[in-house]
Write a protein that holds these residues in place. Structure first.
Motif, PDB file in Angstrom:
ATOM      1  N   UNK A  53       0.846  -1.190   0.000  1.00 36.35           N
ATOM      2  CA  UNK A  53       0.000   0.000   0.000  1.00 36.35           C
ATOM      3  C   UNK A  53       0.882   1.240   0.000  1.00 36.35           C
ATOM      4  N   UNK A  54       0.511   2.236  -0.808  1.00 37.47           N
ATOM      5  CA  UNK A  54       1.322   3.450  -0.815  1.00 37.47           C
ATOM      6  C   UNK A  54       0.871   4.358   0.328  1.00 37.47           C
ATOM      7  N   UNK A  55       1.823   5.066   0.952  1.00 35.94           N
ATOM      8  CA  UNK A  55       1.439   5.974   2.041  1.00 35.94           C
ATOM      9  C   UNK A  55       0.384   6.989   1.605  1.00 35.94           C
ATOM     10  N   UNK A  56       0.412   7.392   0.347  1.00 39.97           N
ATOM     11  CA  UNK A  56      -0.583   8.366  -0.113  1.00 39.97           C
ATOM     12  C   UNK A  56      -1.983   7.794  -0.021  1.00 39.97           C
ATOM     13  N   UNK A  57      -2.141   6.527  -0.437  1.00 44.89           N
ATOM     14  CA  UNK A  57      -3.460   5.893  -0.353  1.00 44.89           C
ATOM     15  C   UNK A  57      -3.894   5.770   1.099  1.00 44.89           C
ATOM     16  N   UNK A  58      -2.931   5.433   1.984  1.00 45.01           N
ATOM     17  CA  UNK A  58      -3.265   5.309   3.406  1.00 45.01           C
ATOM     18  C   UNK A  58      -3.701   6.662   3.961  1.00 45.01           C
ATOM     19  N   UNK A  59      -2.974   7.718   3.594  1.00 51.94           N
ATOM     20  CA  UNK A  59      -3.338   9.063   4.062  1.00 51.94           C
ATOM     21  C   UNK A  59      -4.722   9.436   3.547  1.00 51.94           C
ATOM     22  N   UNK A  76       6.871  11.105   6.580  1.00 54.10           N
ATOM     23  CA  UNK A  76       6.883   9.830   5.843  1.00 54.10           C
ATOM     24  C   UNK A  76       5.519   9.506   5.242  1.00 54.10           C
ATOM     25  N   UNK A  77       4.426   9.960   5.916  1.00 51.53           N
ATOM     26  CA  UNK A  77       3.081   9.677   5.399  1.00 51.53           C
ATOM     27  C   UNK A  77       2.935  10.202   3.985  1.00 51.53           C
ATOM     28  N   UNK A  78       3.599  11.348   3.740  1.00 55.23           N
ATOM     29  CA  UNK A  78       3.369  12.033   2.462  1.00 55.23           C
ATOM     30  C   UNK A  78       4.502  11.807   1.476  1.00 55.23           C
ATOM     31  N   UNK A  79       5.470  10.982   1.842  1.00 58.03           N
ATOM     32  CA  UNK A  79       6.621  10.792   0.959  1.00 58.03           C
ATOM     33  C   UNK A  79       6.907   9.310   0.766  1.00 58.03           C
ATOM     34  N   UNK A  80       6.145   8.669  -0.124  1.00 50.45           N
ATOM     35  CA  UNK A  80       6.347   7.233  -0.317  1.00 50.45           C
ATOM     36  C   UNK A  80       7.766   6.895  -0.734  1.00 50.45           C
ATOM     37  N   UNK A  81       8.394   7.796  -1.500  1.00 51.23           N
ATOM     38  CA  UNK A  81       9.742   7.476  -1.974  1.00 51.23           C
ATOM     39  C   UNK A  81      10.734   7.439  -0.814  1.00 51.23           C
TER      40      UNK A  81
END
Lengths: 112, 158
Positions: free
Chosen positions: A88-94, B38-43
């Motif tokens: 899961x990408x953090x963006x989707x989680x957010x 980190x929540x906003x920076x998947x890379x």
């Protein structure tokens, strides 16, 4: 069997031995259902005191939050069709968390 | 809701990393801010360590979803208190609703915070973060439930 570098391996036809993608897919479905219940109650809350322009705007925003979650869950559920789905990408989680927070804030604004 | 987030039939390969002290306390605020970034920076999350077995990431995702469901249940409960206990005195009803809504919001924020920290710990091969949150939430929900039983039983009308 996966070798610890699952997401980088070539896609294979085999299925996960523990049905992890399947269980994750169902977890998204359950969460979508929970979101629908919370959104219904939030929507009901906005109309609780009667229909006026402000409550209609908030109701529309509640519906948007619910649709956003639905779209998010649908995308992730589609990703689960792979034998070794990517994380899961953090963006989707957010985004999923943001939908929950939006329901809480929008409904709370309409508390009487 | 039952949520089995076990990684499957095989034992998770234990990394040969020495055990970390759970929840490093030094510079709490700074590390919290780093977590939020980190929540906003998947890379940036992907830069840490190596990619864990996809099954562990999925298990972490299911745990995250279970917490999100808990958050949604609390949010829904907050609205239910306001809508389905109309005979309760308004201040009490609003207080209960707001407590539940705030609890739901807190739970959602904690869900993603815990998810990102678990994901990072798995990538680095560290121990998973420990947390007092489940205990605190359990006690808080117990108190609120007790309060609501009392309100319903004695019918504190407005």
């Amino acid at each position: 069997m996966p070798d610890g570098k699952g997401t980088h391996g070539p896609p294979t036809r085999d299925r996960d031995p523990g049905l992890q993608p399947e269980r994750t897919r169902l977890a998204w479905r359950r969460t979508t259902l929970a979101c629908a219940v919370a959104a219904s109650l939030a929507g009901r809350q906005t109309l609780h005191s009667g229909i006026d322009p402000a409550s209609l705007v908030v109701l529309a925003l509640v519906v948007v939050a619910w649709l956003a979650f639905l779209a998010l869950a649908h995308r992730r559920i589609r990703a689960m069709r792979m034998p070794r789905p990517p994380a899961l990408s953090p963006r989707a989680a957010v985004a999923a968390v943001a939908c929950t927070l939006a329901l809480a804030v929008l409904g709370a604004a309409m508390l009487r | 809701m039952t949520e089995s987030s076990g990684p499957g039939p095989s034992e998770p390969p234990r990394p040969s990393e020495p055990a970390q002290p759970a929840e490093p306390r030094g510079g709490g605020l700074a590390s919290a801010a780093a977590d939020v970034r980190l929540w906003f920076a998947p890379e940036r999350l992907r830069e840490e360590g190596g990619t864990p077995d996809y099954r562990f990431s999925l298990a972490n995702e299911r745990t995250f979803l279970a917490w999100l469901r808990t958050a949604m249940a609390l949010v829904g409960g907050g609205f239910a208190v306001d809508q389905f206990l109309p005979e309760t005195a308004r201040p009490l009803r609003l207080a209960l609703a707001l407590i539940l809504l705030a609890g739901g919001a807190l739970c959602a924020l904690r869900a993603i915070s815990h998810w990102v920290r678990c994901e990072r710990a798995m990538r680095r091969g560290e121990d998973l973060p420990m947390s007092r949150f489940p205990v605190v939430l359990g006690l808080a929900v117990g108190v609120v439930a007790l309060l609501m039983v009392i309100v319903a039983a004695f019918g504190w009308g407005g």
